[in-house]
Design a protein around this motif. Structure first.
Motif, PDB file in Angstrom:
ATOM      1  N   CYS A  25       3.219 -15.532   3.981  1.00 23.72           N
ATOM      2  CA  CYS A  25       3.773 -15.187   2.670  1.00 23.72           C
ATOM      3  C   CYS A  25       5.293 -15.105   2.682  1.00 23.72           C
ATOM      4  O   CYS A  25       5.904 -14.898   1.628  1.00 23.72           O
ATOM      5  N   ARG A  26       5.888 -15.246   3.861  1.00 19.37           N
ATOM      6  CA  ARG A  26       7.343 -15.126   4.032  1.00 19.37           C
ATOM      7  C   ARG A  26       7.831 -13.748   3.579  1.00 19.37           C
ATOM      8  O   ARG A  26       8.804 -13.610   2.857  1.00 19.37           O
ATOM      9  N   LEU A  27       7.109 -12.730   4.053  1.00 22.66           N
ATOM     10  CA  LEU A  27       7.441 -11.341   3.782  1.00 22.66           C
ATOM     11  C   LEU A  27       7.580 -10.594   5.098  1.00 22.66           C
ATOM     12  O   LEU A  27       7.149 -11.086   6.137  1.00 22.66           O
ATOM     13  N   THR A  28       8.131  -9.406   5.041  1.00 23.86           N
ATOM     14  CA  THR A  28       8.158  -8.571   6.232  1.00 23.86           C
ATOM     15  C   THR A  28       6.788  -7.921   6.419  1.00 23.86           C
ATOM     16  O   THR A  28       6.008  -7.794   5.458  1.00 23.86           O
ATOM     17  N   GLU A  29       6.498  -7.491   7.627  1.00 22.24           N
ATOM     18  CA  GLU A  29       5.238  -6.803   7.885  1.00 22.24           C
ATOM     19  C   GLU A  29       5.160  -5.508   7.088  1.00 22.24           C
ATOM     20  O   GLU A  29       4.097  -5.152   6.575  1.00 22.24           O
ATOM     21  N   ARG A  30       6.272  -4.817   6.972  1.00 22.36           N
ATOM     22  CA  ARG A  30       6.302  -3.569   6.199  1.00 22.36           C
ATOM     23  C   ARG A  30       5.947  -3.835   4.732  1.00 22.36           C
ATOM     24  O   ARG A  30       5.206  -3.070   4.112  1.00 22.36           O
ATOM     25  N   ALA A  31       6.467  -4.927   4.157  1.00 19.33           N
ATOM     26  CA  ALA A  31       6.152  -5.279   2.763  1.00 19.33           C
ATOM     27  C   ALA A  31       4.664  -5.565   2.610  1.00 19.33           C
ATOM     28  O   ALA A  31       4.033  -5.132   1.637  1.00 19.33           O
ATOM     29  N   VAL A  32       4.082  -6.280   3.572  1.00 20.68           N
ATOM     30  CA  VAL A  32       2.652  -6.590   3.521  1.00 20.68           C
ATOM     31  C   VAL A  32       1.827  -5.309   3.624  1.00 20.68           C
ATOM     32  O   VAL A  32       0.849  -5.133   2.887  1.00 20.68           O
ATOM     33  N   GLN A  33       2.215  -4.394   4.492  1.00 21.66           N
ATOM     34  CA  GLN A  33       1.500  -3.116   4.609  1.00 21.66           C
ATOM     35  C   GLN A  33       1.515  -2.362   3.279  1.00 21.66           C
ATOM     36  O   GLN A  33       0.496  -1.802   2.858  1.00 21.66           O
ATOM     37  N   LYS A  34       2.639  -2.362   2.605  1.00 25.29           N
ATOM     38  CA  LYS A  34       2.774  -1.679   1.312  1.00 25.29           C
ATOM     39  C   LYS A  34       1.893  -2.353   0.255  1.00 25.29           C
ATOM     40  O   LYS A  34       1.213  -1.683  -0.530  1.00 25.29           O
ATOM     41  N   ILE A  35       1.895  -3.678   0.247  1.00 21.00           N
ATOM     42  CA  ILE A  35       1.078  -4.419  -0.718  1.00 21.00           C
ATOM     43  C   ILE A  35      -0.404  -4.158  -0.479  1.00 21.00           C
ATOM     44  O   ILE A  35      -1.163  -3.909  -1.421  1.00 21.00           O
ATOM     45  N   ILE A  36      -0.830  -4.185   0.777  1.00 21.11           N
ATOM     46  CA  ILE A  36      -2.232  -3.905   1.101  1.00 21.11           C
ATOM     47  C   ILE A  36      -2.588  -2.486   0.660  1.00 21.11           C
ATOM     48  O   ILE A  36      -3.656  -2.257   0.090  1.00 21.11           O
ATOM     49  N   SER A  37      -1.693  -1.541   0.881  1.00 19.27           N
ATOM     50  CA  SER A  37      -1.910  -0.162   0.442  1.00 19.27           C
ATOM     51  C   SER A  37      -2.067  -0.097  -1.081  1.00 19.27           C
ATOM     52  O   SER A  37      -2.975   0.574  -1.593  1.00 19.27           O
ATOM     53  N   ASP A  38      -1.206  -0.804  -1.819  1.00 21.32           N
ATOM     54  CA  ASP A  38      -1.307  -0.864  -3.284  1.00 21.32           C
ATOM     55  C   ASP A  38      -2.664  -1.413  -3.707  1.00 21.32           C
ATOM     56  O   ASP A  38      -3.327  -0.856  -4.597  1.00 21.32           O
ATOM     57  N   LEU A  39      -3.066  -2.524  -3.102  1.00 23.26           N
ATOM     58  CA  LEU A  39      -4.320  -3.182  -3.470  1.00 23.26           C
ATOM     59  C   LEU A  39      -5.523  -2.296  -3.143  1.00 23.26           C
ATOM     60  O   LEU A  39      -6.488  -2.246  -3.919  1.00 23.26           O
ATOM     61  N   GLU A  40      -5.458  -1.579  -2.027  1.00 24.01           N
ATOM     62  CA  GLU A  40      -6.553  -0.671  -1.675  1.00 24.01           C
ATOM     63  C   GLU A  40      -6.592   0.537  -2.610  1.00 24.01           C
ATOM     64  O   GLU A  40      -7.668   0.946  -3.060  1.00 24.01           O
ATOM     65  N   GLN A  41      -5.439   1.073  -2.917  1.00 23.02           N
ATOM     66  CA  GLN A  41      -5.364   2.251  -3.781  1.00 23.02           C
ATOM     67  C   GLN A  41      -5.960   1.969  -5.161  1.00 23.02           C
ATOM     68  O   GLN A  41      -6.599   2.828  -5.753  1.00 23.02           O
ATOM     69  N   ASP A  42      -5.781   0.760  -5.660  1.00 26.77           N
ATOM     70  CA  ASP A  42      -6.290   0.409  -6.989  1.00 26.77           C
ATOM     71  C   ASP A  42      -7.664  -0.263  -6.953  1.00 26.77           C
ATOM     72  O   ASP A  42      -8.152  -0.738  -7.985  1.00 26.77           O
ATOM     73  N   GLY A  43      -8.286  -0.330  -5.778  1.00 23.96           N
ATOM     74  CA  GLY A  43      -9.661  -0.807  -5.674  1.00 23.96           C
ATOM     75  C   GLY A  43      -9.855  -2.304  -5.610  1.00 23.96           C
ATOM     76  O   GLY A  43     -10.977  -2.782  -5.764  1.00 23.96           O
ATOM     77  N   TYR A  44      -8.800  -3.067  -5.389  1.00 23.87           N
ATOM     78  CA  TYR A  44      -8.921  -4.523  -5.286  1.00 23.87           C
ATOM     79  C   TYR A  44      -9.312  -4.968  -3.881  1.00 23.87           C
ATOM     80  O   TYR A  44      -9.785  -6.076  -3.688  1.00 23.87           O
ATOM     81  N   LEU A  45      -9.103  -4.089  -2.923  1.00 24.89           N
ATOM     82  CA  LEU A  45      -9.253  -4.456  -1.520  1.00 24.89           C
ATOM     83  C   LEU A  45      -9.686  -3.223  -0.739  1.00 24.89           C
ATOM     84  O   LEU A  45      -9.297  -2.103  -1.070  1.00 24.89           O
ATOM     85  N   SER A  46     -10.478  -3.430   0.297  1.00 27.47           N
ATOM     86  CA  SER A  46     -10.790  -2.366   1.244  1.00 27.47           C
ATOM     87  C   SER A  46     -10.798  -2.995   2.627  1.00 27.47           C
ATOM     88  O   SER A  46     -10.800  -4.218   2.769  1.00 27.47           O
TER      89      SER A  46
END
Length: 113
Positions: free
Chosen positions: A39-60
């Motif tokens: 995705c051409r992102l930092t690992e920290r950015a990806v961790q935050k995005i995954i956290s967002d997606l999990e928090q809103d129920g799109y991903l587990s």
């Protein structure tokens, strides 16, 4: 600095959240490092995005050994009112189909002038 993607300037059609979700849809056991590189992102950015997606129920995710296996909720409706009724599955079907087409298409021949 090695491992930090080249920054992108200007606007894009897809959000980083959509990009991360598409990479996970393609590989449910992808490592954060691999998602970030693709995705051409930092690992920290990806961790935050995954956290967002999990928090809103799109991903587990489920921990398996030293890695994670992700589960996407395909029936979850997209968040923006303009996309009312569209599901994650419909978004991913477009993104994944495009990825398959892009990978399979041969590079155009250069035109000699």
């Amino acid at each position: 600095m090695e491992g930090v993607p080249e920054p992108h300037t200007g606007w894009t059609f897809l959000t980083n959240h959509a990009r991360v979700l598409a990479v996970i849809a393609d590989n449910h056991t992808a490592r954060i490092r691999d998602i970030a590189a693709r995705c051409r992102l930092t690992e920290r950015a990806v961790q935050k995005i995954i956290s967002d997606l999990e928090q809103d129920g799109y991903l587990s995710h489920r921990r398996e050994g030293r890695g994670n296996t992700y589960r996407i909720e395909p029936g979850k409706v997209l968040r923006h009112p303009a996309e009312a009724g569209l599901t994650v599955a419909s978004l991913l079907s477009l993104l994944i189909q495009d990825e398959v087409t892009r990978v399979r298409q041969p590079e155009p021949e250069p035109h000699g002038d």
